[in-house]
Design a protein around this motif. Structure first.
Motif, PDB file in Angstrom:
ATOM      1  N   GLY A   1     -23.872  53.982  90.212  1.00 52.35           N
ATOM      2  CA  GLY A   1     -23.705  54.592  91.528  1.00 52.35           C
ATOM      3  C   GLY A   1     -23.811  53.598  92.661  1.00 52.35           C
ATOM      4  N   GLY A   2     -24.447  52.467  92.433  1.00 53.49           N
ATOM      5  CA  GLY A   2     -24.566  51.437  93.460  1.00 53.49           C
ATOM      6  C   GLY A   2     -23.558  50.319  93.299  1.00 53.49           C
ATOM      7  N   SER A   3     -22.627  50.480  92.353  1.00 53.60           N
ATOM      8  CA  SER A   3     -21.630  49.448  92.104  1.00 53.60           C
ATOM      9  C   SER A   3     -20.648  49.357  93.268  1.00 53.60           C
ATOM     10  CB  SER A   3     -20.875  49.750  90.803  1.00 53.60           C
ATOM     11  OG  SER A   3     -19.818  48.831  90.613  1.00 53.60           O
ATOM     12  N   SER A   4     -20.135  48.161  93.490  1.00 54.08           N
ATOM     13  CA  SER A   4     -19.135  47.956  94.538  1.00 54.08           C
ATOM     14  C   SER A   4     -17.741  48.368  94.077  1.00 54.08           C
ATOM     15  CB  SER A   4     -19.112  46.476  94.956  1.00 54.08           C
ATOM     16  OG  SER A   4     -18.826  45.636  93.843  1.00 54.08           O
ATOM     17  N   LYS A   5     -17.581  48.632  92.777  1.00 53.53           N
ATOM     18  CA  LYS A   5     -16.283  49.028  92.230  1.00 53.53           C
ATOM     19  C   LYS A   5     -16.151  50.547  92.265  1.00 53.53           C
ATOM     20  CE  LYS A   5     -16.104  45.008  89.154  1.00 53.53           C
ATOM     21  NZ  LYS A   5     -15.996  44.539  87.746  1.00 53.53           N
ATOM     22  N   ARG A   6     -15.106  51.029  92.892  1.00 54.42           N
ATOM     23  CA  ARG A   6     -14.926  52.477  93.065  1.00 54.42           C
ATOM     24  C   ARG A   6     -14.739  53.200  91.740  1.00 54.42           C
ATOM     25  NH1 ARG A   6     -10.795  52.797  98.283  1.00 54.42           N
ATOM     26  NH2 ARG A   6     -12.203  51.764  99.787  1.00 54.42           N
ATOM     27  N   LEU A   7     -14.051  52.564  90.805  1.00 52.89           N
ATOM     28  CA  LEU A   7     -13.803  53.207  89.516  1.00 52.89           C
ATOM     29  C   LEU A   7     -15.100  53.443  88.742  1.00 52.89           C
ATOM     30  CD1 LEU A   7     -10.561  51.405  88.268  1.00 52.89           C
ATOM     31  CD2 LEU A   7     -10.788  53.720  89.203  1.00 52.89           C
ATOM     32  N   ILE A   8     -16.136  52.700  89.068  1.00 49.08           N
ATOM     33  CA  ILE A   8     -17.445  52.898  88.437  1.00 49.08           C
ATOM     34  C   ILE A   8     -18.326  53.796  89.310  1.00 49.08           C
ATOM     35  CG2 ILE A   8     -19.554  51.740  87.660  1.00 49.08           C
ATOM     36  CD1 ILE A   8     -17.887  49.303  86.989  1.00 49.08           C
ATOM     37  N   ARG A   9     -18.300  53.560  90.615  1.00 48.23           N
ATOM     38  CA  ARG A   9     -19.198  54.271  91.522  1.00 48.23           C
ATOM     39  C   ARG A   9     -18.843  55.754  91.652  1.00 48.23           C
ATOM     40  NH1 ARG A   9     -18.317  51.481  95.586  1.00 48.23           N
ATOM     41  NH2 ARG A   9     -17.076  52.842  96.944  1.00 48.23           N
ATOM     42  N   TYR A  10     -17.562  56.083  91.823  1.00 44.00           N
ATOM     43  CA  TYR A  10     -17.186  57.468  92.070  1.00 44.00           C
ATOM     44  C   TYR A  10     -17.489  58.408  90.888  1.00 44.00           C
ATOM     45  CZ  TYR A  10     -14.844  56.131  96.416  1.00 44.00           C
ATOM     46  OH  TYR A  10     -14.573  55.679  97.689  1.00 44.00           O
ATOM     47  N   PRO A  11     -17.149  58.049  89.640  1.00 48.14           N
ATOM     48  CA  PRO A  11     -17.515  58.939  88.531  1.00 48.14           C
ATOM     49  C   PRO A  11     -19.022  59.122  88.388  1.00 48.14           C
ATOM     50  CG  PRO A  11     -15.826  57.390  87.843  1.00 48.14           C
ATOM     51  CD  PRO A  11     -16.292  56.935  89.186  1.00 48.14           C
TER      52      PRO A  11
END
Length: 270
Positions: free
Chosen positions: A43-53
Motif C-alpha cells: 500500500g505504500g509502494s510508489s508503483k500504482r499496479l502494486i499500491r492500488y490493488p
C-alpha cells in the motif's frame, strides 16, 4: 453457593472454551500480522499496479462487517468451492479483517521513518530487502507496536463472534453457564475476569517487545533494566535530574535514532 457450584461443575468446559479462544486469537493475530506486512508495504509502494490493488483489498475488508465476512466464508464460499470447517473460517475472517486494519498501522509506520534514512540506504547501494530488514523496518517496528497491541486486544474480543458458526469458544460457554446461574455472574464476573486476564497478558507481552525494539534503536532501557526489581543507573546518566532540566528524558546512550540505525548494529544487543 449455587453459582460457585455451577462454575466448578462447568470449569472444564469453560477452560475448553478459553483454550479455543486462545488458539483463535494467537493464530489469527499471527496471520493478521503477516497480511498486514504484505498489504502495508504494498500500500505504500510508489508503483500504482502494486499500491492500488493493495489499497482496494484493505478498504474492502475494513469497510465490511466482520459478521458478514464470517457468514460469507462459512455459507456462501462453499457454493463456489470446498466447505471449510468452522475453525478455519473463524481464523480466516479474523485474520483478513484485522490484517486490513493493521496494514494501515504498518504503512503509516513505514512512512514515518525519516526520509534521510531512506536516502542513506540508497546512498549505500543497499538492496530493497537489505534496507528493509536492517534499517527501515526496525525503526517502523518500534512505531507500529502500540497500534498492533490495541488491534490484537480488539481481535481477542472480536473472537467471541465465531460462536455463530458453531464454535464453542469462551463466550459460548459463558452463555451455557448463564443458564445455570445468572447473567451477572456469568458475564460480569467470570467473563470479565477471563477476558481481562488474557488481554493483560497480550498487553504485557507486546509492551516487552516494544521495550526491546526501542532499546535496539538506542531509545530506551533494556529488558533487563525494565524487569529488574532494583533501579539501574545507566552509564553516563546523571545521579539526579531536575524536573524541568534540559536533560530530562534524554537517553545518554542512544543519541540520534538515525545515526544508530544507519551507523551499524549495536554491540551486545539483546
Amino acid at each position: 453457593m449455587d453459582n460457585l457450584e455451577q462454575f466448578l461443575s462447568r470449569a472444564p468446559l469453560l477452560w475448553e472454551g478459553m483454550w479455543l479462544t486462545i488458539q483463535l486469537t494467537a493464530l489469527s493475530g499471527i496471520l493478521a500480522f503477516v497480511i498486514a506486512i504484505i498489504l502495508g508495504i504494498a500500500g505504500g509502494s510508489s508503483k500504482r499496479l502494486i499500491r492500488y490493488p493493495a489499497r482496494a483489498v484493505v478498504e474492502f475488508f475494513r469497510g465490511t462487517s466482520l459478521l458478514v465476512q464470517l457468514f460469507w466464508l462459512y455459507y456462501v464460499l462453499p457454493l463456489f468451492g470446498p466447505q471449510l470447517d468452522a475453525f478455519t473460517v473463524g481464523v480466516a475472517a479474523l485474520s483478513l479483517n484485522y490484517g486490513a486494519y493493521a496494514a494501515e498501522a504498518v504503512r503509516a509506520s513505514l512512512t514515518s521513518v525519516p526520509r534521510g534514512q531512506w536516502e542513506a540506504t540508497t546512498a549505500l547501494s543497499m538492496s530493497w530487502a537489505h534496507k528493509m530488514r536492517r534499517i527501515i523496518f526496525p525503526q517502523a517496528w518500534a512505531l507500529m507496536l502500540p497500534s498492533l497491541t490495541n488491534l490484537w486486544v480488539h481481535l481477542l474480543k472480536a473472537s467471541s463472534i465465531v460462536y455463530v458458526v458453531g464454535l464453542s469458544e469462551f463466550t459460548f460457554q459463558l452463555q451455557q453457564l448463564r443458564r445455570g446461574t445468572d447473567w451477572f455472574f456469568a458475564f460480569a464476573v467470570v467473563g470479565l475476569i477471563g477476558y481481562f486476564l488474557f488481554a493483560l497478558l497480550i498487553t504485557w507481552g507486546m509492551h516487552l517487545l516494544e521495550v526491546r525494539a526501542k532499546f535496539r534503536l538506542g531509545r530506551g532501557p533494556s529488558l533487563r533494566e525494565v524487569l529488574s526489581l532494583e533501579p539501574t543507573l545507566r552509564p553516563g546518566a546523571p545521579d539526579k535530574v531536575g524536573v524541568g532540566g534540559a536533560d530530562a528524558g534524554v537517553d545518554k546512550r542512544g543519541g540520534d535514532a538515525a545515526t544508530v540505525a544507519v551507523g551499524g548494529d549495536r554491540k551486545g544487543e539483546q
